[in-house]
Design a protein around this motif. Sequence first.
Motif, PDB file in Angstrom:
ATOM      1  N   ARG A   1       0.824  -1.217   0.000  1.00  0.00           N
ATOM      2  CA  ARG A   1       0.000   0.000   0.000  1.00  0.00           C
ATOM      3  C   ARG A   1       0.858   1.266   0.000  1.00  0.00           C
ATOM      4  O   ARG A   1       0.513   2.263  -0.636  1.00  0.00           O
ATOM      5  CB  ARG A   1      -0.906   0.014   1.231  1.00  0.00           C
ATOM      6  CG  ARG A   1      -1.985  -1.061   1.247  1.00  0.00           C
ATOM      7  CD  ARG A   1      -2.904  -0.880   2.443  1.00  0.00           C
ATOM      8  NE  ARG A   1      -3.687  -2.072   2.712  1.00  0.00           N
ATOM      9  CZ  ARG A   1      -3.488  -2.880   3.738  1.00  0.00           C
ATOM     10  NH1 ARG A   1      -2.548  -2.613   4.620  1.00  0.00           N
ATOM     11  NH2 ARG A   1      -4.246  -3.956   3.912  1.00  0.00           N
TER      12      ARG A   1
ATOM     13  N   ASN B   1     -12.247  -4.157  -7.488  1.00  0.00           N
ATOM     14  CA  ASN B   1     -12.062  -2.901  -6.755  1.00  0.00           C
ATOM     15  C   ASN B   1     -13.257  -2.609  -5.853  1.00  0.00           C
ATOM     16  O   ASN B   1     -14.287  -3.283  -5.915  1.00  0.00           O
ATOM     17  CB  ASN B   1     -11.900  -1.722  -7.735  1.00  0.00           C
ATOM     18  CG  ASN B   1     -10.765  -1.917  -8.713  1.00  0.00           C
ATOM     19  OD1 ASN B   1      -9.703  -2.403  -8.344  1.00  0.00           O
ATOM     20  ND2 ASN B   1     -10.987  -1.538  -9.959  1.00  0.00           N
ATOM     21  N   ASP B   2     -13.110  -1.553  -5.056  1.00  0.00           N
ATOM     22  CA  ASP B   2     -14.250  -1.037  -4.300  1.00  0.00           C
ATOM     23  C   ASP B   2     -15.228  -0.361  -5.255  1.00  0.00           C
ATOM     24  O   ASP B   2     -14.939  -0.168  -6.443  1.00  0.00           O
ATOM     25  CB  ASP B   2     -13.777  -0.032  -3.241  1.00  0.00           C
ATOM     26  CG  ASP B   2     -12.984  -0.705  -2.127  1.00  0.00           C
ATOM     27  OD1 ASP B   2     -13.097  -1.935  -1.993  1.00  0.00           O
ATOM     28  OD2 ASP B   2     -12.256  -0.003  -1.406  1.00  0.00           O
TER      29      ASP B   2
ATOM     30  N   ASN C   1     -15.989   2.641  -5.677  1.00  0.00           N
ATOM     31  CA  ASN C   1     -15.483   3.873  -6.307  1.00  0.00           C
ATOM     32  C   ASN C   1     -14.248   3.631  -7.173  1.00  0.00           C
ATOM     33  O   ASN C   1     -13.599   4.575  -7.625  1.00  0.00           O
ATOM     34  CB  ASN C   1     -15.162   4.917  -5.236  1.00  0.00           C
ATOM     35  CG  ASN C   1     -14.119   4.423  -4.229  1.00  0.00           C
ATOM     36  OD1 ASN C   1     -13.585   3.322  -4.380  1.00  0.00           O
ATOM     37  ND2 ASN C   1     -13.835   5.224  -3.215  1.00  0.00           N
TER      38      ASN C   1
ATOM     39  N   TYR D   1     -11.487   2.188  -6.184  1.00  0.00           N
ATOM     40  CA  TYR D   1     -10.247   2.207  -5.395  1.00  0.00           C
ATOM     41  C   TYR D   1      -9.889   0.796  -4.925  1.00  0.00           C
ATOM     42  O   TYR D   1     -10.752  -0.018  -4.643  1.00  0.00           O
ATOM     43  CB  TYR D   1     -10.417   3.119  -4.173  1.00  0.00           C
ATOM     44  CG  TYR D   1      -9.265   3.064  -3.198  1.00  0.00           C
ATOM     45  CD1 TYR D   1      -8.071   3.724  -3.473  1.00  0.00           C
ATOM     46  CD2 TYR D   1      -9.364   2.327  -2.016  1.00  0.00           C
ATOM     47  CE1 TYR D   1      -7.002   3.669  -2.587  1.00  0.00           C
ATOM     48  CE2 TYR D   1      -8.309   2.266  -1.116  1.00  0.00           C
ATOM     49  CZ  TYR D   1      -7.126   2.937  -1.412  1.00  0.00           C
ATOM     50  OH  TYR D   1      -6.082   2.867  -0.535  1.00  0.00           O
ATOM     51  N   ARG D   2      -8.607   0.529  -4.854  1.00  0.00           N
ATOM     52  CA  ARG D   2      -8.115  -0.687  -4.212  1.00  0.00           C
ATOM     53  C   ARG D   2      -6.814  -0.352  -3.473  1.00  0.00           C
ATOM     54  O   ARG D   2      -6.025   0.484  -3.939  1.00  0.00           O
ATOM     55  CB  ARG D   2      -7.933  -1.836  -5.197  1.00  0.00           C
ATOM     56  CG  ARG D   2      -6.838  -1.659  -6.186  1.00  0.00           C
ATOM     57  CD  ARG D   2      -6.695  -2.813  -7.189  1.00  0.00           C
ATOM     58  NE  ARG D   2      -7.389  -4.030  -6.876  1.00  0.00           N
ATOM     59  CZ  ARG D   2      -6.855  -5.045  -6.198  1.00  0.00           C
ATOM     60  NH1 ARG D   2      -5.629  -4.939  -5.726  1.00  0.00           N
ATOM     61  NH2 ARG D   2      -7.552  -6.153  -5.994  1.00  0.00           N
ATOM     62  N   GLU D   3      -6.607  -0.999  -2.339  1.00  0.00           N
ATOM     63  CA  GLU D   3      -5.455  -0.668  -1.503  1.00  0.00           C
ATOM     64  C   GLU D   3      -4.140  -1.056  -2.162  1.00  0.00           C
ATOM     65  O   GLU D   3      -3.144  -0.357  -2.024  1.00  0.00           O
ATOM     66  CB  GLU D   3      -5.587  -1.357  -0.139  1.00  0.00           C
ATOM     67  CG  GLU D   3      -6.710  -0.785   0.725  1.00  0.00           C
ATOM     68  CD  GLU D   3      -6.730  -1.387   2.108  1.00  0.00           C
ATOM     69  OE1 GLU D   3      -6.346  -2.571   2.246  1.00  0.00           O
ATOM     70  OE2 GLU D   3      -7.127  -0.680   3.051  1.00  0.00           O
TER      71      GLU D   3
ATOM     72  N   PRO E   1      -2.554  -1.271  -5.590  1.00  0.00           N
ATOM     73  CA  PRO E   1      -2.812  -0.933  -7.002  1.00  0.00           C
ATOM     74  C   PRO E   1      -2.245  -1.987  -7.943  1.00  0.00           C
ATOM     75  O   PRO E   1      -1.179  -2.558  -7.703  1.00  0.00           O
ATOM     76  CB  PRO E   1      -2.100   0.416  -7.176  1.00  0.00           C
ATOM     77  CG  PRO E   1      -1.070   0.459  -6.087  1.00  0.00           C
ATOM     78  CD  PRO E   1      -1.623  -0.320  -4.942  1.00  0.00           C
TER      79      PRO E   1
ATOM     80  N   ASN F   1     -15.909  -2.869 -10.291  1.00  0.00           N
ATOM     81  CA  ASN F   1     -15.981  -1.979  -9.129  1.00  0.00           C
ATOM     82  C   ASN F   1     -17.183  -2.347  -8.263  1.00  0.00           C
ATOM     83  O   ASN F   1     -18.295  -1.868  -8.466  1.00  0.00           O
ATOM     84  CB  ASN F   1     -16.064  -0.519  -9.584  1.00  0.00           C
ATOM     85  CG  ASN F   1     -14.850  -0.088 -10.381  1.00  0.00           C
ATOM     86  OD1 ASN F   1     -13.763  -0.640 -10.209  1.00  0.00           O
ATOM     87  ND2 ASN F   1     -15.023   0.880 -11.261  1.00  0.00           N
TER      88      ASN F   1
ATOM     89  N   THR G   1     -17.515  -3.363  -4.104  1.00  0.00           N
ATOM     90  CA  THR G   1     -16.885  -3.672  -2.818  1.00  0.00           C
ATOM     91  C   THR G   1     -17.304  -5.043  -2.306  1.00  0.00           C
ATOM     92  O   THR G   1     -16.499  -5.796  -1.754  1.00  0.00           O
ATOM     93  CB  THR G   1     -17.249  -2.596  -1.775  1.00  0.00           C
ATOM     94  OG1 THR G   1     -16.866  -1.306  -2.284  1.00  0.00           O
ATOM     95  CG2 THR G   1     -16.546  -2.849  -0.456  1.00  0.00           C
TER      96      THR G   1
END
Length: 475
Positions: free
Chosen positions: A32, A95-96, A98, A100-102, A104, A137, A139
């Motif tokens: 991360r 991914n989440d 939005n 995002y993923r912790e 990348p 995307n 979660t």
Amino acid sequence: MKKARKVLYTLILILCCINLSLAQEKISDLLRSNTIQLKEVESYMKSNNIAPLSCEEDHEHGSDVGNLRKGQAFGPSLKPIHAIYVFNVYFHILNDNNGYREVPITEDDILEAVSILNKSFNSFNIFFKYKGFGSINNTWRSVVYLGGNRTFNQLVEYTKGINKYRSDSFNIFIASSIRRSQYDQTRIAGVANKPGINSVIDDEYLLTSTLPHEIGHNFNLFHTHHNWNKNNCELVRYNDFVEDTPPSVAYSAEDLSGGCSSELNEVRNKCGIEIRRVPSSNFMSSNVMPCRSLDNALFTEGQGKRMKLSIQQEISPLYMSIQNSVESLYEPYQGNYDKVVIDESDESENHNGNFKFQKGFDYEFVDCDDINEVEESFTKDETPNIHPPYTAIKILQISKDKAFKCHIPVENEEERERTVINFGTIISNNYTVYKIKYESSKEKEFYKKIPVGYNLIKSKNKEGQMVQKMIYKSQ
């Protein structure tokens, strides 16, 4: 006394699990924070003596005695298969909501994963063609469980429902985490359908020996310790149904003597069979560092034949839809041949067309007429970013004697010049002479340039003879 000992063993087991969990969390933190990269995970685990996570396989075929004949059919004593198989491979990044993923994941990471697959399987004439990647995307779906809700097979069906599943490729899902269940949070490195074309891998393990391990399951390979301690001794003797992998057992690094020598403290199974050695560096063995790493892991010849026989015989319809041609491996995954134009006046020779080819192969770019004359070469750890004009491609893992896809670029458009005599709107002794240049393929551009009125146009035909014609251009 027995009760106290049992409690002690339980506490030791809990502490081991906690220490393993903490070690894994540390790797996640390092990824991360970009302190280490994905391709450095395996070496970091080796240097810090961190035990990797285990994997699971989702069997479509059982392992009872009724399946022995099916298992025996893949033995290494059968005639080898020399056909070349090329399979498309596509990656899904979970991914989440939005996006995002912790940890990348980049396209370079995915191309490195394809390279790992090719380097692991190419000796058996099994090749992989990169077909891209996409994001999911959601979660809820970014964490995968073995049981209950949010299982791997449910993820596959969900992907089909949103039209992101690729029926023409191996589908490799990259999850933020894989757990046994919502109630048992034990982490898992990867899961694969066996046999099948779907697998999911914890993002930390994308660039480790876990990836070829999971694809090995897809190709119908068992763990080397699959049947080691069954009550049915016939099954124990068949073990993983491959003759050149010795009977094995799930083990830890502490069980081995002399590093990765494969020497094991004696273990007896329920049938009384002694196990003193294990294939510790085999891709399908227990996930123990440093014995099973990308530096030294391998498949045996018997495993290679089992994989190819699985492809060809028992479950061929499963793989037919995801196969590609050998010629596809000679195509770049990026670049445009139509944009490569040779201009003799340009001395920079900057005509590479933005090409990029898959790494994982040994390439030679050779003269189209003399394929022994090598102009450029790249090792399997390099990414070729050119295809020099008038060269063909050798992929040495496929053939050292044949080259394919000769690159003959588009020559620079010849610029022509015509003499135009303009008389204006009335033909008289007053006229003006123009020299008008144009590219041969852009005839319309020439007529836009001539002036209004009567124009006598003089030019040479293909035979070099002077020809002329009169045209009138209105306002």
